[in-house]
Write a protein that holds these residues in place. Sequence first.
Motif, mmCIF file in Angstrom:
data_model
loop_
_atom_site.group_PDB
_atom_site.id
_atom_site.type_symbol
_atom_site.label_atom_id
_atom_site.label_comp_id
_atom_site.label_asym_id
_atom_site.label_seq_id
_atom_site.Cartn_x
_atom_site.Cartn_y
_atom_site.Cartn_z
ATOM 1 N N SER C 23 0.839 -1.203 0.000
ATOM 2 C CA SER C 23 0.000 0.000 0.000
ATOM 3 C C SER C 23 0.871 1.249 0.000
ATOM 4 C CB SER C 23 -0.969 0.001 1.186
ATOM 5 O OG SER C 23 -0.387 0.500 2.350
ATOM 6 N N SER C 24 2.051 1.171 0.599
ATOM 7 C CA SER C 24 2.918 2.351 0.586
ATOM 8 C C SER C 24 3.443 2.580 -0.830
ATOM 9 C CB SER C 24 4.069 2.177 1.575
ATOM 10 O OG SER C 24 4.970 1.204 1.115
ATOM 11 N N TYR C 25 3.516 1.523 -1.614
ATOM 12 C CA TYR C 25 3.927 1.654 -3.022
ATOM 13 C C TYR C 25 2.812 2.304 -3.827
ATOM 14 C CZ TYR C 25 5.322 0.349 -7.725
ATOM 15 O OH TYR C 25 5.656 0.391 -9.058
ATOM 16 N N PHE C 26 1.572 1.944 -3.578
ATOM 17 C CA PHE C 26 0.457 2.448 -4.381
ATOM 18 C C PHE C 26 -0.091 3.788 -3.860
ATOM 19 C CE2 PHE C 26 0.244 -2.071 -5.658
ATOM 20 C CZ PHE C 26 0.309 -1.892 -7.020
ATOM 21 N N GLY C 27 0.298 4.180 -2.644
ATOM 22 C CA GLY C 27 -0.104 5.481 -2.101
ATOM 23 C C GLY C 27 -1.589 5.708 -2.132
ATOM 24 N N ALA E 131 3.885 20.378 12.606
ATOM 25 C CA ALA E 131 5.065 20.898 11.904
ATOM 26 C C ALA E 131 6.018 19.758 11.534
ATOM 27 C CB ALA E 131 5.778 21.943 12.765
ATOM 28 N N VAL E 132 6.198 18.825 12.472
ATOM 29 C CA VAL E 132 7.048 17.658 12.184
ATOM 30 C C VAL E 132 6.518 16.911 10.959
ATOM 31 C CG1 VAL E 132 7.692 15.362 13.022
ATOM 32 C CG2 VAL E 132 7.831 17.325 14.559
ATOM 33 N N ILE E 133 5.220 16.707 10.907
ATOM 34 C CA ILE E 133 4.611 15.939 9.817
ATOM 35 C C ILE E 133 4.734 16.685 8.489
ATOM 36 C CG2 ILE E 133 2.412 15.004 8.971
ATOM 37 C CD1 ILE E 133 1.739 14.679 12.072
ATOM 38 N N LEU E 134 4.416 17.980 8.503
ATOM 39 C CA LEU E 134 4.506 18.783 7.274
ATOM 40 C C LEU E 134 5.949 18.821 6.777
ATOM 41 C CD1 LEU E 134 2.139 21.680 8.415
ATOM 42 C CD2 LEU E 134 1.633 19.902 6.709
ATOM 43 N N HIS E 135 6.897 18.910 7.727
ATOM 44 C CA HIS E 135 8.308 18.967 7.343
ATOM 45 C C HIS E 135 8.793 17.628 6.806
ATOM 46 C CE1 HIS E 135 12.501 19.988 7.279
ATOM 47 N NE2 HIS E 135 12.790 19.117 8.225
ATOM 48 N N ARG E 136 8.464 16.543 7.500
ATOM 49 C CA ARG E 136 9.003 15.235 7.104
ATOM 50 C C ARG E 136 8.467 14.801 5.743
ATOM 51 N NH1 ARG E 136 6.007 10.622 10.982
ATOM 52 N NH2 ARG E 136 4.054 10.635 9.838
ATOM 53 N N SER E 137 7.282 15.294 5.367
ATOM 54 C CA SER E 137 6.713 14.899 4.077
ATOM 55 C C SER E 137 6.789 16.003 3.038
ATOM 56 C CB SER E 137 5.244 14.477 4.252
ATOM 57 O OG SER E 137 5.182 13.249 4.939
ATOM 58 N N GLY E 138 7.405 17.137 3.413
ATOM 59 C CA GLY E 138 7.579 18.223 2.436
ATOM 60 C C GLY E 138 6.266 18.694 1.832
ATOM 61 N N ILE E 139 5.297 19.009 2.684
ATOM 62 C CA ILE E 139 3.990 19.461 2.209
ATOM 63 C C ILE E 139 3.938 20.989 2.226
ATOM 64 C CG2 ILE E 139 1.494 19.430 2.657
ATOM 65 C CD1 ILE E 139 1.930 16.680 4.016
ATOM 66 N N LYS E 140 3.578 21.579 1.090
ATOM 67 C CA LYS E 140 3.429 23.034 0.983
ATOM 68 C C LYS E 140 2.218 23.481 1.785
ATOM 69 C CE LYS E 140 2.249 25.077 -3.017
ATOM 70 N NZ LYS E 140 2.407 25.465 -4.444
ATOM 71 N N CYS E 141 2.350 24.612 2.520
ATOM 72 C CA CYS E 141 1.248 25.089 3.363
ATOM 73 C C CYS E 141 0.956 26.555 3.102
ATOM 74 C CB CYS E 141 1.605 25.000 4.852
ATOM 75 S SG CYS E 141 2.314 23.467 5.365
ATOM 76 N N GLY F 1 9.281 6.415 -3.354
ATOM 77 C CA GLY F 1 9.355 5.610 -2.131
ATOM 78 C C GLY F 1 8.075 5.720 -1.303
ATOM 79 N N ALA F 2 8.047 5.001 -0.233
ATOM 80 C CA ALA F 2 6.862 5.003 0.627
ATOM 81 C C ALA F 2 6.703 6.362 1.302
ATOM 82 C CB ALA F 2 6.991 3.914 1.680
ATOM 83 N N SER F 3 5.457 6.786 1.535
ATOM 84 C CA SER F 3 5.220 8.040 2.244
ATOM 85 C C SER F 3 5.555 7.846 3.713
ATOM 86 C CB SER F 3 3.767 8.459 2.089
ATOM 87 O OG SER F 3 2.955 7.753 3.011
ATOM 88 N N GLN F 4 5.793 8.992 4.383
ATOM 89 C CA GLN F 4 6.086 8.935 5.821
ATOM 90 C C GLN F 4 4.902 8.349 6.592
ATOM 91 O OE1 GLN F 4 8.944 9.883 7.391
ATOM 92 N NE2 GLN F 4 9.930 10.254 5.436
ATOM 93 N N TYR F 5 3.714 8.638 6.094
ATOM 94 C CA TYR F 5 2.520 8.102 6.733
ATOM 95 C C TYR F 5 2.542 6.578 6.710
ATOM 96 C CZ TYR F 5 -2.415 6.973 7.512
ATOM 97 O OH TYR F 5 -3.587 6.445 7.980
ATOM 98 N N HIS F 6 2.862 6.025 5.531
ATOM 99 C CA HIS F 6 2.917 4.570 5.428
ATOM 100 C C HIS F 6 4.060 3.994 6.251
ATOM 101 C CE1 HIS F 6 0.236 5.263 1.931
ATOM 102 N NE2 HIS F 6 -0.224 4.083 2.241
#
Lengths: 172, 172, 172, 172, 172, 172
Positions: C23-27, E131-141, F1-6
């Motif tokens: 699932s992490s591959y398919f997002g 902030a940790v989550i937005l930073h770790r996944s590089g999400i524009k805000c 690659g896998a998302s941080q969430y996954h």
Amino acid sequence: GASQYHLDLIGIEATRMNALLLSSYFGEFSNGEPFRTVEEAALYGELYPVVVGGGTVPGHSTDAVSALVAERVGAELFVNLTAVDGVYDRDPRKHEDARLLEKISTEELLRLTVSGGFSAGTHMVIDPLAAVILHRSGIKCAVANGSKLDNLKSILRGEEFAGTLILPSGGV
Amino acid sequence: GASQYHLDLIGIEATRMNALLLSSYFGEFSNGEPFRTVEEAALYGELYPVVVGGGTVPGHSTDAVSALVAERVGAELFVNLTAVDGVYDRDPRKHEDARLLEKISTEELLRLTVSGGFSAGTHMVIDPLAAVILHRSGIKCAVANGSKLDNLKSILRGEEFAGTLILPSGGV
Amino acid sequence: GASQYHLDLIGIEATRMNALLLSSYFGEFSNGEPFRTVEEAALYGELYPVVVGGGTVPGHSTDAVSALVAERVGAELFVNLTAVDGVYDRDPRKHEDARLLEKISTEELLRLTVSGGFSAGTHMVIDPLAAVILHRSGIKCAVANGSKLDNLKSILRGEEFAGTLILPSGGV
Amino acid sequence: GASQYHLDLIGIEATRMNALLLSSYFGEFSNGEPFRTVEEAALYGELYPVVVGGGTVPGHSTDAVSALVAERVGAELFVNLTAVDGVYDRDPRKHEDARLLEKISTEELLRLTVSGGFSAGTHMVIDPLAAVILHRSGIKCAVANGSKLDNLKSILRGEEFAGTLILPSGGV
Amino acid sequence: GASQYHLDLIGIEATRMNALLLSSYFGEFSNGEPFRTVEEAALYGELYPVVVGGGTVPGHSTDAVSALVAERVGAELFVNLTAVDGVYDRDPRKHEDARLLEKISTEELLRLTVSGGFSAGTHMVIDPLAAVILHRSGIKCAVANGSKLDNLKSILRGEEFAGTLILPSGGV
Amino acid sequence: GASQYHLDLIGIEATRMNALLLSSYFGEFSNGEPFRTVEEAALYGELYPVVVGGGTVPGHSTDAVSALVAERVGAELFVNLTAVDGVYDRDPRKHEDARLLEKISTEELLRLTVSGGFSAGTHMVIDPLAAVILHRSGIKCAVANGSKLDNLKSILRGEEFAGTLILPSGGV
């Protein structure tokens, strides 16, 4: 003997079994397990053309559950197919002169369901809690005999049908 | 016709309704709604003297569910009260010379349940999946006729009883 | 040592972790958390092009879970990509002369999975409970080596493929 | 405006927030999150000296929920501490000569709650669905003003108290 | 007094009540009950044009929950409409010379949220975990004042807006 | 690659698998499936002498989960057995002169966990969210090397131990 609470649980199980018979008929065009909450019913409504369900919790009739689902999804029409021909002014099994009501308001429905005491309204095709919900949200209802499928066609086409049409009386 | 999956769902609902009849008998000394998972069964076992349940998910018989519960809680004895007198070497309804087995191992039980093909083992009082579980965990079982309550007393006292005693053959 | 029940739970967790890798591959094209019930799998199938899942409850293999999902959604074809080349008439790791079966019936599959005792059928790519389900619902199956992706293409196009084709033998 | 269904959901959330204030007062002697089902309430009753809860599903008042819990656990007495002094024969806010009823039957309670139409019974301290449940299971009730704690002591000791005592009238 | 855990539960209930007000406004175009998990939020996103939710579990702010939802669904832009005009370099309520930051990186956001100790960062419009989550996944805000709806239009069109734009600094 | 969430989901699954290894060791003296919510953990705490759990939702470390459980049940002492000897003033893997802190306040713990930026605090045995919770509720903590079981004995007896004692600094 069994407590009323347990009898409710058993009754719920019985309606769920009926729902399963329906879902087994519709197969992949329907949810398999009957929904357990009104919210789940709404969600299934987005996914399947046919949604099946029965009772959900003790204290709620299937009438009440389906009235709540109608309320949740903003339904325009609530159709109740049942074993009798519609709503009568008095119990047709006891009174030969009971008259079928062709058109009433939700307020009249409510008064009829609780006339003579709450628990005594057992000749009614719709129970008091469902009546409260239909009345408070002003939902139009059609009650007809489920064994005559032509009725359903007429109802869905907005044509005249043999049964009772219940019109909103302006909400609470 | 209905799919096998839906038939399983309907069968589960029927066993849950039986469970409800039991729970309505025991009232506050039992969980009200039948458990839905093995883990829930274990939890109820810490809270109520009597725990009721039926089927849980399609593909699992009630035999399998109760064997899993026995496995989860580390039960010493698995008692199966049923409509016949115990485990036979062949189907007693078809073979007049079928012999009741007084003592067998879980391995023999397993072999009996799958003899003649999996689905053909329908004369067995315990289904193959339950037999796998009882065998793999080496759980002692007593199978007896449920209509003779004296049997249950004897079983619980560890005395001789009319039926079949199944002893662990050493686990997998 | 750990009980068999707990080993089942651990095995389930391991298959769920594999599902998460997928699932992490398919997002966003897949459910994130693996489904926990067959019903949930069916629901996700209406929402996502790819549905991932692993084990669900102790006593059910992932074979059985996916066979139940196929049954629930009325699948036309059940594809099992695995580490071996298909279904053999005997364990290929023990018998040099084991023969790959190109075409069998679900009934033969069932007989093979339980031959020599239920628990001994470990050389089989499909476990007995899954075989019961595939057989009872007459679901066509293709078993092939997952490391050769051309196989998958051929299977989905309905062409010949290297592996075993299993055809319904008429249901129960 | 918001639908009645959503207003019910909002009302439920408000009662849950009140329940949380209670549970935060009792800390580890109570469930933290208010129960969501009657069954969960019964289970918490086996674990905590104090069980807190509010509304559960749209269509059910907190009166109805607590009456169902009383029914589920086989309670001997249902205590309703409220903002008024008990059950009156008519709405005390509208009628100066309204009379506090010291002792009534559950049947009288039921008749009072539905007098003048279901939705009009808003001066009642117990709603019609709760009244149905208390009546059908013959549960003894005490209704008193919650701001006078001495009342609670008297009620629990089985002594006289200022308020209304409701006695079962024989079940349905 | 109430424990911090219970205060969290109460705070969650308050945000859920706000979410219900929104869902009652959107009616059938939105989930009715606020989602309870991130996975449920993603599922509702496939079904309804508007998805409402509040807090989910103690320890998670609504900022963190919505950042996780953004992460789960692979959102391109995270919009935070709030009561202030954007992110400041210091608390504008305490420092007259606090400066609104028009463009920063997620790394700067993270540093700002924890400056002066974790719990002291209360002037920030986004909390540290978000902030940790937005930073770790590089999400524009985009952070802007919610009372000026023109801002939202500009943000959704990708135009200049009054507020703070936060750009990914390359992920962890 | 896998998302941080996954990746979070996968991490959670890994900690749950560890929890299962523990529960398989304790058998019927522990919950079988690891708890999924803090509330469930509290409930299991009333039923089993040993409660096992891992991660619960993305965004929450197991540190945070166990700190929340401690907060929920009003724990007097939070014991963290880990792979290092306690809390250091700087990362001992990078700085030869890093010093083990024998006694600190929860405020110092909080400052240490966020020093040098939130995400950089990876040498810490307790993560920032857990530190926030322990600090806000003033929970006493003991951090020690889990491979030396004598430490645990000393901690539980309230004696001196090799590691770090963290004392409440007065709550928020």
